[in-house]
Scaffold this active site. Structure first.
Site, PDB file in Angstrom:
ATOM      1  N   GLY A   1      36.279  39.255  32.068  1.00 16.50           N
ATOM      2  CA  GLY A   1      36.494  40.393  32.963  1.00 16.50           C
ATOM      3  C   GLY A   1      37.483  41.397  32.392  1.00 16.50           C
TER       4      GLY A   1
ATOM      5  N   SER B   1      36.791  44.426  31.181  1.00 18.43           N
ATOM      6  CA  SER B   1      36.334  45.822  31.156  1.00 18.43           C
ATOM      7  C   SER B   1      37.086  46.721  32.128  1.00 18.43           C
ATOM      8  CB  SER B   1      34.831  45.877  31.488  1.00 18.43           C
ATOM      9  OG  SER B   1      34.568  45.165  32.680  1.00 18.43           O
ATOM     10  N   ARG B   2      37.661  46.117  33.168  1.00 20.80           N
ATOM     11  CA  ARG B   2      38.294  46.941  34.215  1.00 20.80           C
ATOM     12  C   ARG B   2      39.504  46.211  34.792  1.00 20.80           C
ATOM     13  NH1 ARG B   2      35.364  47.130  38.675  1.00 20.80           N
ATOM     14  NH2 ARG B   2      33.760  45.615  38.120  1.00 20.80           N
TER      15      ARG B   2
ATOM     16  N   ASN C   1      39.969  35.555  33.798  1.00 20.39           N
ATOM     17  CA  ASN C   1      40.344  36.602  34.752  1.00 20.39           C
ATOM     18  C   ASN C   1      39.186  37.098  35.621  1.00 20.39           C
ATOM     19  OD1 ASN C   1      41.837  39.300  35.587  1.00 20.39           O
ATOM     20  ND2 ASN C   1      39.950  39.912  34.544  1.00 20.39           N
TER      21      ASN C   1
ATOM     22  N   SER D   1      44.933  33.666  42.917  1.00 17.94           N
ATOM     23  CA  SER D   1      45.258  34.690  43.913  1.00 17.94           C
ATOM     24  C   SER D   1      46.224  34.080  44.916  1.00 17.94           C
ATOM     25  CB  SER D   1      44.001  35.136  44.652  1.00 17.94           C
ATOM     26  OG  SER D   1      44.345  35.858  45.832  1.00 17.94           O
TER      27      SER D   1
ATOM     28  N   TYR E   1      36.408  32.960  48.903  1.00 16.32           N
ATOM     29  CA  TYR E   1      37.356  33.419  47.879  1.00 16.32           C
ATOM     30  C   TYR E   1      38.622  32.553  47.899  1.00 16.32           C
ATOM     31  CZ  TYR E   1      40.212  36.792  45.227  1.00 16.32           C
ATOM     32  OH  TYR E   1      41.016  37.403  44.297  1.00 16.32           O
TER      33      TYR E   1
ATOM     34  N   ALA F   1      37.875  29.129  46.484  1.00 11.27           N
ATOM     35  CA  ALA F   1      37.714  29.170  45.023  1.00 11.27           C
ATOM     36  C   ALA F   1      39.070  29.282  44.331  1.00 11.27           C
ATOM     37  CB  ALA F   1      36.824  30.355  44.635  1.00 11.27           C
ATOM     38  N   LYS F   2      39.920  30.155  44.855  1.00 11.92           N
ATOM     39  CA  LYS F   2      41.220  30.366  44.196  1.00 11.92           C
ATOM     40  C   LYS F   2      42.144  29.159  44.398  1.00 11.92           C
ATOM     41  CE  LYS F   2      40.483  34.476  42.400  1.00 11.92           C
ATOM     42  NZ  LYS F   2      40.408  34.643  40.948  1.00 11.92           N
TER      43      LYS F   2
ATOM     44  N   ILE G   1      46.809  44.082  44.356  1.00  8.18           N
ATOM     45  CA  ILE G   1      46.965  44.901  43.151  1.00  8.18           C
ATOM     46  C   ILE G   1      45.990  46.072  43.244  1.00  8.18           C
ATOM     47  CG2 ILE G   1      46.913  44.873  40.622  1.00  8.18           C
ATOM     48  CD1 ILE G   1      48.947  42.870  41.822  1.00  8.18           C
TER      49      ILE G   1
END
Ligand code: NDP
Length: 239
Positions: free
Chosen positions: A8, A10-11, A82, A134, A147, A150-151, A180
């Site tokens: 991840g 790219s951004r 990431n 997270s 989410y 998973a985190k 963020i």
């Protein structure tokens, strides 16, 4: 000079991590899913090697690690897991497919990459793995059951793998960002952003660079005796 593989990149946070390693003179390869334009810009700007692959697919992960090893001139010394996706939805409306997508992208992918890179790290007797979790994996977020689960899994994986790989000279740590300012939060309106800033003891959202600084530290020689830790970069939100 280290060989670094970032998922991840790219951004957002991954791009900031990529820029930090590239600025330190490390050789970097990164994985992205679909945003070719952003990936090409990052590659041109940083000199990093871009690999298009879906991190939630174990076959794609095997290919990505092979391509990264070739592009870097050797197996990665540093792996930064990431890539991630958020999903906001009442749990009663969450479909099987969406639950699995979020778990596979945020958690299974971390396992797949750790499994692929560890052989070469063990052979070298050195490795650094940093997983991006997270704060919601620590305290849970309403309407983010998949989410948060998973985190939380990323926390458990980090601690277990740190124990397993420590004797081989590999450290495994987790960075847990708070809110963020990236594309992931682009859907938040001004009121929601202000509320989140209010709930943060440091009274603002964080920047991708602030997360990258923590990742760089945990990947450095200065963090050689730190493993199995989950470091919050959240302005005190989850304290
Ligand atoms: P962004 O949405 O800005 O960027 C996500 C990155 O992950 C992109 O590079 C994207 O590629 C890549 N990606 C997503 N899914 C896949 C996939 N299946 N295969 C390959 N690459 C994929 O996210 P952030 O930078 O905000 O988040 C980065 C990490 O930080 C995530 O793990 C997230 O959960 C975590 N985090 C973020 C917080 C925040 O407030 N922003 C807070 C806490 C944790 P592409 O460009 O091709 O889409």
């Amino acid at each position: 000079m280290k060989r670094v593989l970032i998922t991840g990149g790219s951004r957002g946070i991954g791009a900031a991590i990529l820029e930090a390693f590239a600025a330190a003179g490390d050789r970097v390869a990164f994985v992205y899913r679909q945003n070719d334009g952003a990936a090409e810009r990052m590659a041109a700007k940083s000199g990093a090697f871009a690999i298009k692959a879906d991190v939630s697919d174990p076959d794609e992960v095997r290919r990505a690690v092979r391509e990264a090893t070739e592009a870097l001139g050797g197996a990665p010394d540093v792996l930064i897991n990431n890539a991630g996706v958020a999903s906001l939805c009442l749990s009663r409306d969450l479909s099987d497919a969406e639950f699995r997508r979020v778990l596979d992208t945020n958690l299974s992918a971390v396992f797949y990459f750790c499994r692929e890179v560890q052989g070469a790290m063990i052979a070298k007797g050195f490795g650094r793995i940093v997983n991006i979790g997270s704060m919601w994996g620590k305290v849970g977020a309403s309407c983010e059951v998949a989410y948060s689960a998973a985190k939380a899994g990323v926390r458990g994986l980090t601690m277990a793998l740190a124990k397993e790989l420590g004797p081989s000279g590999i450290t495994v740590n987790c960075v847990e960002p708070g809110v963020i300012d990236t594309d992931m939060n682009a859907s938040l309106d001004a009121d929601a952003r202000a509320e989140l800033a209010d709930a943060t003891p440091l009274c603002r959202l964080g920047t991708a660079k602030e997360v990258a600084d923590a990742v760089l530290f945990l990947s450095s020689e200065n963090a050689a005796f730190i493993t199995g830790q989950c470091l919050g970069v959240d302005g005190g939100f989850a304290v």
